[in-house]
Write an enzyme that holds these catalytic residues in place. Structure first.
Site, PDB file in Angstrom:
ATOM      1  N   ASN A   9      37.456 100.382  64.365  1.00  0.00           N
ATOM      2  CA  ASN A   9      37.256  99.518  63.144  1.00  0.00           C
ATOM      3  C   ASN A   9      37.889  98.061  63.789  1.00  0.00           C
ATOM      4  O   ASN A   9      39.186  98.107  63.706  1.00  0.00           O
ATOM      5  CB  ASN A   9      37.879 100.237  61.924  1.00  0.00           C
ATOM      6  CG  ASN A   9      37.704  99.181  60.840  1.00  0.00           C
ATOM      7  OD1 ASN A   9      37.100  98.155  60.884  1.00  0.00           O
ATOM      8  ND2 ASN A   9      38.552  99.314  59.588  1.00  0.00           N
ATOM      9  N   LYS A  11      37.787  95.253  62.079  1.00  0.00           N
ATOM     10  CA  LYS A  11      38.018  94.617  60.918  1.00  0.00           C
ATOM     11  C   LYS A  11      37.902  93.066  61.135  1.00  0.00           C
ATOM     12  O   LYS A  11      36.787  92.973  61.638  1.00  0.00           O
ATOM     13  CB  LYS A  11      39.687  94.900  60.631  1.00  0.00           C
ATOM     14  CG  LYS A  11      39.939  96.331  60.613  1.00  0.00           C
ATOM     15  CD  LYS A  11      41.621  96.524  60.071  1.00  0.00           C
ATOM     16  CE  LYS A  11      41.906  97.929  59.971  1.00  0.00           C
ATOM     17  NZ  LYS A  11      43.252  98.538  59.614  1.00  0.00           N
ATOM     18  N   HIS A  95      36.961 102.055  52.660  1.00  0.00           N
ATOM     19  CA  HIS A  95      38.332 101.758  53.589  1.00  0.00           C
ATOM     20  C   HIS A  95      39.242 101.255  52.662  1.00  0.00           C
ATOM     21  O   HIS A  95      39.140 100.509  51.612  1.00  0.00           O
ATOM     22  CB  HIS A  95      38.148 100.631  54.673  1.00  0.00           C
ATOM     23  CG  HIS A  95      39.156 100.494  55.549  1.00  0.00           C
ATOM     24  ND1 HIS A  95      40.308  99.841  55.178  1.00  0.00           N
ATOM     25  CD2 HIS A  95      39.462 101.152  56.841  1.00  0.00           C
ATOM     26  CE1 HIS A  95      41.142  99.926  56.378  1.00  0.00           C
ATOM     27  NE2 HIS A  95      40.623 100.667  57.095  1.00  0.00           N
ATOM     28  N   GLU A  97      41.508  99.087  52.598  1.00  0.00           N
ATOM     29  CA  GLU A  97      41.694  97.610  52.667  1.00  0.00           C
ATOM     30  C   GLU A  97      40.561  97.029  51.502  1.00  0.00           C
ATOM     31  O   GLU A  97      41.019  96.380  50.766  1.00  0.00           O
ATOM     32  CB  GLU A  97      41.613  96.792  53.950  1.00  0.00           C
ATOM     33  CG  GLU A  97      42.813  96.941  54.813  1.00  0.00           C
ATOM     34  CD  GLU A  97      42.528  97.150  56.282  1.00  0.00           C
ATOM     35  OE1 GLU A  97      41.425  96.618  56.728  1.00  0.00           O
ATOM     36  OE2 GLU A  97      43.469  97.679  56.973  1.00  0.00           O
ATOM     37  N   GLU A 167      42.846 108.498  55.991  1.00  0.00           N
ATOM     38  CA  GLU A 167      43.586 107.371  56.515  1.00  0.00           C
ATOM     39  C   GLU A 167      44.815 107.006  55.423  1.00  0.00           C
ATOM     40  O   GLU A 167      44.639 106.702  54.560  1.00  0.00           O
ATOM     41  CB  GLU A 167      42.859 105.935  56.613  1.00  0.00           C
ATOM     42  CG  GLU A 167      41.851 106.043  57.786  1.00  0.00           C
ATOM     43  CD  GLU A 167      41.280 104.659  58.038  1.00  0.00           C
ATOM     44  OE1 GLU A 167      41.537 104.313  59.487  1.00  0.00           O
ATOM     45  OE2 GLU A 167      41.296 103.713  57.341  1.00  0.00           O
ATOM     46  N   GLY A 173      48.167 100.101  60.535  1.00  0.00           N
ATOM     47  CA  GLY A 173      48.807  98.974  61.031  1.00  0.00           C
ATOM     48  C   GLY A 173      50.305  98.743  60.605  1.00  0.00           C
ATOM     49  O   GLY A 173      50.819  97.823  61.022  1.00  0.00           O
ATOM     50  N   SER A 213      47.351 103.969  62.668  1.00  0.00           N
ATOM     51  CA  SER A 213      48.315 103.671  63.922  1.00  0.00           C
ATOM     52  C   SER A 213      47.973 104.599  65.244  1.00  0.00           C
ATOM     53  O   SER A 213      48.999 105.264  65.871  1.00  0.00           O
ATOM     54  CB  SER A 213      49.646 103.856  63.679  1.00  0.00           C
ATOM     55  OG  SER A 213      50.142 102.710  62.798  1.00  0.00           O
TER      56      SER A 213
HETATM   57  P1  13P Z   1      45.426 100.824  62.771  1.00  0.00           P
HETATM   58  O1  13P Z   1      44.690 101.597  63.719  1.00  0.00           O
HETATM   59  O2  13P Z   1      45.546  99.546  62.918  1.00  0.00           O
HETATM   60  O3  13P Z   1      46.510 101.356  61.979  1.00  0.00           O
HETATM   61  O4  13P Z   1      44.382 100.805  61.431  1.00  0.00           O
HETATM   62  C1  13P Z   1      43.680 101.933  61.008  1.00  0.00           C
HETATM   63  C2  13P Z   1      42.467 101.640  60.292  1.00  0.00           C
HETATM   64  O5  13P Z   1      42.494 101.333  59.158  1.00  0.00           O
HETATM   65  C3  13P Z   1      41.388 101.962  61.001  1.00  0.00           C
HETATM   66  O6  13P Z   1      40.293 101.868  59.680  1.00  0.00           O
END
Ligand code: 13P
Length: 256
Positions: A9, A11, A95, A97, A167, A173, A213
């Site tokens: 992803n 982003k 997601h 976010e 997740e 992150g 992560s």
């Molecule tokens: P990270 O791998 O940067 O922690 O992000 C995970 C994520 O949100 C994947 O959709």
């Protein structure tokens, strides 16, 4: 047997040129997807260009969100059929976010997942608890509500075409990956819930990715857990070596 699936992803990162460069490297570094499916999800503006580059590759393309209406007066939105037109086969839905920053609700996740299926896209539907929810020991209730909300009114057949991603928000992150045991506990819970809601056969077949992560050095141990079927990777998917090492280590783990 469930074939593991690793998805990147990206982003809100990378111009069309940068995306083209990264995917050109990935194509070279990930020649084989026989044992692990590989998907990348660039920003929507880069989809068509990346799709062209992937024509002679087994790496597949996904989008990061969609709108449930097909067309009309919906300024700024992109529908499933347009994502398909740009070359996407998968789409991330719900997601954390989007839930946190863009008012995504159980209801919108439900509509988006339905619309994706209707357009022949495979939705990767995300669930996961916030840190405060884990600390107050409500993780399972939160996940149960997310699953029931996302898939209200789904048939077993529709459910069998979904990919899930667990997740935990506190692991996204932050560099704070869930331990394999922590992740497995929730994955097993999710599979049991799916079994209750849609039957044992759907639960046995559904792929559940872990996200938060994930790096090349922790993917193998995560994948060794019985109910973890791959990963949804954020930060580490933005680098060709980082992502292809994750895929390689996942392939080794899948063969064991
Ligand atoms: P990270 O791998 O940067 O922690 O992000 C995970 C994520 O949100 C994947 O959709």
């Amino acid at each position: 047997m469930r074939k593991p699936i690793i998805a990147g992803n990206w982003k809100l990162n990378k111009t069309i040129n940068e995306a083209a460069q990264l995917v050109t490297l990935l194509k070279r570094q990930i020649p084989d997807t026989q044992h692990v499916d590989v998907v990348i999800c660039p920003v929507v503006t880069a989809l068509a260009a990346v799709s062209e580059i992937l024509i002679d590759s087994d790496i597949q393309l996904g989008a990061q969100d969609l709108y449930w209406e097909e067309k009309g007066a919906f300024t700024g939105q992109v529908s499933g059929s347009l994502l398909k037109d740009a070359g996407a086969k998968y789409v991330i839905v719900g997601h954390s976010e989007r839930r946190q920053f863009f008012n995504e609700t159980h209801e919108t996740v439900n509509k988006k997942a339905k619309a994706a299926l209707k357009n022949g896209l495979t939705p990767i539907v995300c669930v996961g608890e916030m840190l405060a929810e884990r600390e107050s020991q409500t993780t399972f209730q939160v996940i149960e509500a997310q699953l029931k909300g996302a898939f209200a009114g789904f048939s077993a057949d529709e459910m069998s075409r979904i990919i899930l991603a667990y997740e935990p928000v506190w692991a996204i992150g932050t560099g704070k990956v869930a331990t394999p045991a922590q992740a497995q506990e929730v994955h097993l819970f999710i599979r049991k819930e799916i079994s209750i809601l849609f039957g044992e056969e759907v639960a046995r077949g559904i792929r559940i990715q872990y996200g938060g992560s994930v790096k090349a050095d922790n993917i193998a141990e995560l994948m060794r857990q019985a109910d973890i079927d791959g990963a949804l990777v954020g930060g580490a998917s933005l680098d060709a070596n980082g992502f292809s090492d994750i895929v390689k280590n996942a392939q080794v783990a899948a063969l064991k």
